[in-house]
Design a protein around this motif. Structure first.
Motif, PDB file in Angstrom:
ATOM      1  N   ASN A  88     -34.907  15.877   3.933  1.00  0.00           N
ATOM      2  CA  ASN A  88     -33.352  15.556   3.531  1.00  0.00           C
ATOM      3  C   ASN A  88     -32.883  16.550   2.524  1.00  0.00           C
ATOM      4  OD1 ASN A  88     -31.864  12.731   4.095  1.00  0.00           O
ATOM      5  ND2 ASN A  88     -34.124  12.200   4.284  1.00  0.00           N
ATOM      6  N   LEU A  89     -33.889  16.924   1.661  1.00  0.00           N
ATOM      7  CA  LEU A  89     -33.587  18.118   0.766  1.00  0.00           C
ATOM      8  C   LEU A  89     -33.265  19.409   1.436  1.00  0.00           C
ATOM      9  CD1 LEU A  89     -36.227  17.522  -2.285  1.00  0.00           C
ATOM     10  CD2 LEU A  89     -33.781  17.003  -2.230  1.00  0.00           C
ATOM     11  N   MET A  90     -33.888  19.796   2.484  1.00  0.00           N
ATOM     12  CA  MET A  90     -33.755  20.652   3.142  1.00  0.00           C
ATOM     13  C   MET A  90     -32.241  20.788   3.702  1.00  0.00           C
ATOM     14  SD  MET A  90     -37.195  21.989   4.913  1.00  0.00           S
ATOM     15  CE  MET A  90     -36.461  23.101   6.083  1.00  0.00           C
ATOM     16  N   LEU A  91     -32.089  19.741   4.498  1.00  0.00           N
ATOM     17  CA  LEU A  91     -30.608  19.507   5.060  1.00  0.00           C
ATOM     18  C   LEU A  91     -29.579  19.486   3.871  1.00  0.00           C
ATOM     19  CD1 LEU A  91     -28.713  18.571   7.423  1.00  0.00           C
ATOM     20  CD2 LEU A  91     -29.461  16.044   6.973  1.00  0.00           C
ATOM     21  N   ALA A  92     -29.838  19.018   2.940  1.00  0.00           N
ATOM     22  CA  ALA A  92     -28.806  18.773   1.837  1.00  0.00           C
ATOM     23  C   ALA A  92     -28.615  20.168   1.301  1.00  0.00           C
ATOM     24  CB  ALA A  92     -29.025  17.957   0.597  1.00  0.00           C
ATOM     25  N   ALA A  93     -29.832  21.175   1.287  1.00  0.00           N
ATOM     26  CA  ALA A  93     -29.700  22.474   0.711  1.00  0.00           C
ATOM     27  C   ALA A  93     -28.725  23.467   1.558  1.00  0.00           C
ATOM     28  CB  ALA A  93     -30.877  23.082   0.489  1.00  0.00           C
ATOM     29  N   CYS A  94     -29.177  23.261   2.941  1.00  0.00           N
ATOM     30  CA  CYS A  94     -28.155  24.043   3.947  1.00  0.00           C
ATOM     31  C   CYS A  94     -26.797  23.464   3.979  1.00  0.00           C
ATOM     32  CB  CYS A  94     -29.007  23.828   5.294  1.00  0.00           C
ATOM     33  SG  CYS A  94     -30.451  24.351   5.337  1.00  0.00           S
ATOM     34  N   ALA A  95     -26.381  22.204   3.997  1.00  0.00           N
ATOM     35  CA  ALA A  95     -25.219  21.593   3.862  1.00  0.00           C
ATOM     36  C   ALA A  95     -24.586  22.366   2.661  1.00  0.00           C
ATOM     37  CB  ALA A  95     -24.986  20.252   4.179  1.00  0.00           C
ATOM     38  N   PHE A  96     -25.205  22.211   1.634  1.00  0.00           N
ATOM     39  CA  PHE A  96     -24.449  22.661   0.133  1.00  0.00           C
ATOM     40  C   PHE A  96     -23.913  24.044   0.391  1.00  0.00           C
ATOM     41  CE2 PHE A  96     -24.501  24.658  -3.805  1.00  0.00           C
ATOM     42  CZ  PHE A  96     -23.584  23.963  -4.750  1.00  0.00           C
ATOM     43  N   VAL A  97     -24.816  24.848   0.935  1.00  0.00           N
ATOM     44  CA  VAL A  97     -24.456  26.351   0.967  1.00  0.00           C
ATOM     45  C   VAL A  97     -23.363  26.576   2.024  1.00  0.00           C
ATOM     46  CG1 VAL A  97     -25.339  28.588   1.677  1.00  0.00           C
ATOM     47  CG2 VAL A  97     -26.792  27.157   0.257  1.00  0.00           C
ATOM     48  N   TYR A  98     -23.446  25.830   2.979  1.00  0.00           N
ATOM     49  CA  TYR A  98     -22.484  26.160   4.182  1.00  0.00           C
ATOM     50  C   TYR A  98     -20.955  25.291   3.596  1.00  0.00           C
ATOM     51  CZ  TYR A  98     -19.896  25.310   8.500  1.00  0.00           C
ATOM     52  OH  TYR A  98     -19.054  25.265   9.384  1.00  0.00           O
ATOM     53  N   ALA A  99     -21.272  24.286   2.899  1.00  0.00           N
ATOM     54  CA  ALA A  99     -19.617  23.850   2.495  1.00  0.00           C
ATOM     55  C   ALA A  99     -19.294  24.552   1.547  1.00  0.00           C
ATOM     56  CB  ALA A  99     -20.023  22.401   1.798  1.00  0.00           C
ATOM     57  N   SER A 100     -20.041  25.205   0.367  1.00  0.00           N
ATOM     58  CA  SER A 100     -19.639  26.149  -0.478  1.00  0.00           C
ATOM     59  C   SER A 100     -19.047  27.356  -0.037  1.00  0.00           C
ATOM     60  CB  SER A 100     -20.595  26.498  -1.568  1.00  0.00           C
ATOM     61  OG  SER A 100     -21.295  25.458  -2.122  1.00  0.00           O
ATOM     62  N   PHE A 101     -19.697  27.846   0.915  1.00  0.00           N
ATOM     63  CA  PHE A 101     -19.212  28.988   1.914  1.00  0.00           C
ATOM     64  C   PHE A 101     -17.942  28.756   2.388  1.00  0.00           C
ATOM     65  CE2 PHE A 101     -19.011  31.935   5.317  1.00  0.00           C
ATOM     66  CZ  PHE A 101     -18.836  33.201   4.821  1.00  0.00           C
ATOM     67  N   GLY A 102     -17.728  27.558   2.932  1.00  0.00           N
ATOM     68  CA  GLY A 102     -16.478  27.151   3.742  1.00  0.00           C
ATOM     69  C   GLY A 102     -15.182  26.899   2.721  1.00  0.00           C
ATOM     70  N   ASN A 103     -15.459  26.643   1.640  1.00  0.00           N
ATOM     71  CA  ASN A 103     -14.413  26.185   0.731  1.00  0.00           C
ATOM     72  C   ASN A 103     -13.802  27.723   0.253  1.00  0.00           C
ATOM     73  OD1 ASN A 103     -14.653  23.618   0.681  1.00  0.00           O
ATOM     74  ND2 ASN A 103     -15.398  23.104  -1.013  1.00  0.00           N
ATOM     75  N   LYS A 104     -14.811  28.574  -0.098  1.00  0.00           N
ATOM     76  CA  LYS A 104     -14.583  29.890  -0.648  1.00  0.00           C
ATOM     77  C   LYS A 104     -13.614  30.618   0.679  1.00  0.00           C
ATOM     78  CE  LYS A 104     -18.372  30.825  -3.455  1.00  0.00           C
ATOM     79  NZ  LYS A 104     -19.431  31.502  -3.991  1.00  0.00           N
ATOM     80  N   GLN A 105     -14.034  30.445   2.008  1.00  0.00           N
ATOM     81  CA  GLN A 105     -13.251  30.902   3.160  1.00  0.00           C
ATOM     82  C   GLN A 105     -11.814  30.364   3.368  1.00  0.00           C
ATOM     83  OE1 GLN A 105     -15.138  33.985   3.464  1.00  0.00           O
ATOM     84  NE2 GLN A 105     -14.843  33.668   5.520  1.00  0.00           N
ATOM     85  N   LEU A 106     -11.697  29.259   2.809  1.00  0.00           N
ATOM     86  CA  LEU A 106     -10.602  28.503   3.271  1.00  0.00           C
ATOM     87  C   LEU A 106      -9.566  28.784   1.986  1.00  0.00           C
ATOM     88  CD1 LEU A 106      -9.073  26.185   4.665  1.00  0.00           C
ATOM     89  CD2 LEU A 106     -10.007  24.585   2.855  1.00  0.00           C
ATOM     90  N   ALA A 107     -10.094  29.165   0.808  1.00  0.00           N
ATOM     91  CA  ALA A 107      -9.266  29.602  -0.291  1.00  0.00           C
ATOM     92  C   ALA A 107      -8.901  30.890  -0.079  1.00  0.00           C
ATOM     93  CB  ALA A 107     -10.132  29.572  -1.737  1.00  0.00           C
ATOM     94  N   LEU A 108      -9.779  31.957   0.299  1.00  0.00           N
ATOM     95  CA  LEU A 108      -9.213  33.025   0.935  1.00  0.00           C
ATOM     96  C   LEU A 108      -8.231  33.169   1.919  1.00  0.00           C
ATOM     97  CD1 LEU A 108      -9.678  36.329   0.628  1.00  0.00           C
ATOM     98  CD2 LEU A 108     -11.676  36.003   2.112  1.00  0.00           C
TER      99      LEU A 108
END
Length: 325
Positions: free
Chosen positions: A140-160
């Motif tokens: 669960n921690l591995m999944l949460a970490a991967c999802a956190f990185v992906y979601a953070s990157f996605g938000n930055k791309q959306l803002a750009l």
């Protein structure tokens, strides 16, 4: 513009979630009713019904942010409830819930919610007699970490993407696409709340002479400096757009009628005093200003402001003319 793009993105996610929940959970509702596992079936039914109701409400109100947070809480509480009811047989539902949570809310919010969920499930008595607790935490921690990185990157791309979609690349002012959206929003708000709005056209006087005398690179510098000066002397709620060439537009909300003329003329004088050519000559601006009035459309509002600016040019430039409508 970013808010509008984010809203559309979130509504799309909610729509997909509602479809997936119907086709993914409904078969289990049927199976559990057949197996006489009524409590688990009712929990699944409540989750699906809740998601469909909330998604419909989000599309109706066009406010997906709060609804997404409520759905995130719903699915996380739901998975805890179904695991308490069914035990280890429903543990695999934790993983899609973790993934969905990161699509629904901000990454840091999703991380907090996921860690809380993992901790609560870990405390359920007798659950991990047949499943190693360390494996549960690690996966669960591995999944949460991967999802956190992906979601953070996605938000930055959306803002750009929103920035590129709404900003003039030369001057940094907002562009015509943003102007059209914001003008519609301003008219809608003015009609609903009877708010005061000004639409001001700004046109650089004799700008062709700047290009002819000093070159287009210098002309570009003047345009950039105009935007910088204007943005530093307007309020945060005021928005500046490049309409085309040397013409710009200001949308000015919530300014009392008695302050409108002084506000525009103070800005005009500031530009005159600060905007210079390489030879040290002032570059002046003509203003055409139109206040919102009931019945205004985007086309009529633009025409009134443009007509007022044309009058300012006829009156000798370096002045502000307000539409009489």
């Amino acid at each position: 513009m970013f808010k509008q793009l984010q809203e559309k993105h979130q509504l799309s996610i909610l729509l997909i979630l509602s479809i997936v929940s119907v086709f993914g959970i409904t078969p289990f509702i049927i199976i559990r009713f057949i197996e006489n596992n009524i409590v688990a079936a009712l929990i699944d039914l409540a989750i699906v019904s809740g998601i469909l109701t909330l998604v419909g409400y989000a599309h109706y109100t066009k406010k997906p942010r709060v609804i997404s947070a409520v759905i995130a809480l719903l699915v996380n509480i739901g998975v805890i409830a179904i695991i308490i009811t069914n035990g280890i047989n429903s543990m695999l539902w934790v993983y899609p819930v973790v993934a969905v949570t990161f699509f629904l809310v901000k990454p840091i919010e999703a991380l907090i919610l996921t860690l809380s969920n993992v901790a609560i499930i870990a405390s359920i008595p007798n659950l991990f007699d047949v499943m190693p607790l360390n494996s549960y935490f690690t996966t669960n921690l591995m999944l949460a970490a991967c999802a956190f990185v992906y979601a953070s990157f996605g938000n930055k791309q959306l803002a750009l993407l929103a920035e590129l979609n709404s900003t003039d690349p030369l001057t940094g002012a907002l562009n015509r696409r943003a102007l059209n959206d914001d003008t519609l929003a301003a008219i809608s708000r003015a009609e609903r709340y009877n708010s005061t709005y000004l639409l001001a056209f700004l046109d650089l006087d004799f700008f062709k002479k700047v290009n002819d005398e000093f070159g287009h690179a210098e002309g570009d510098r003047v345009l950039k400096q105009l935007v910088s000066i204007t943005n530093s002397h307007i309020r945060e709620s005021d928005k500046l757009y490049r309409f085309g060439g040397e013409e710009f537009v200001l949308i000015i909300p919530e300014i009392p009628p008695k302050e409108q003329v002084s506000f525009i003329n103070k800005l005009r004088e500031t530009i005159k005093n600060e905007l210079k050519t390489p030879a040290g000559n002032s570059v002046t601006v003509s203003f055409g200003v139109a206040a919102w009035v009931p019945g205004t459309t985007v086309a009529s509002w633009f025409k009134r402001a443009d007509d007022a600016m044309y009058q300012a040019k006829k009156q000798g430039r370096d002045c502000a003319v307000f539409s009489k409508d």
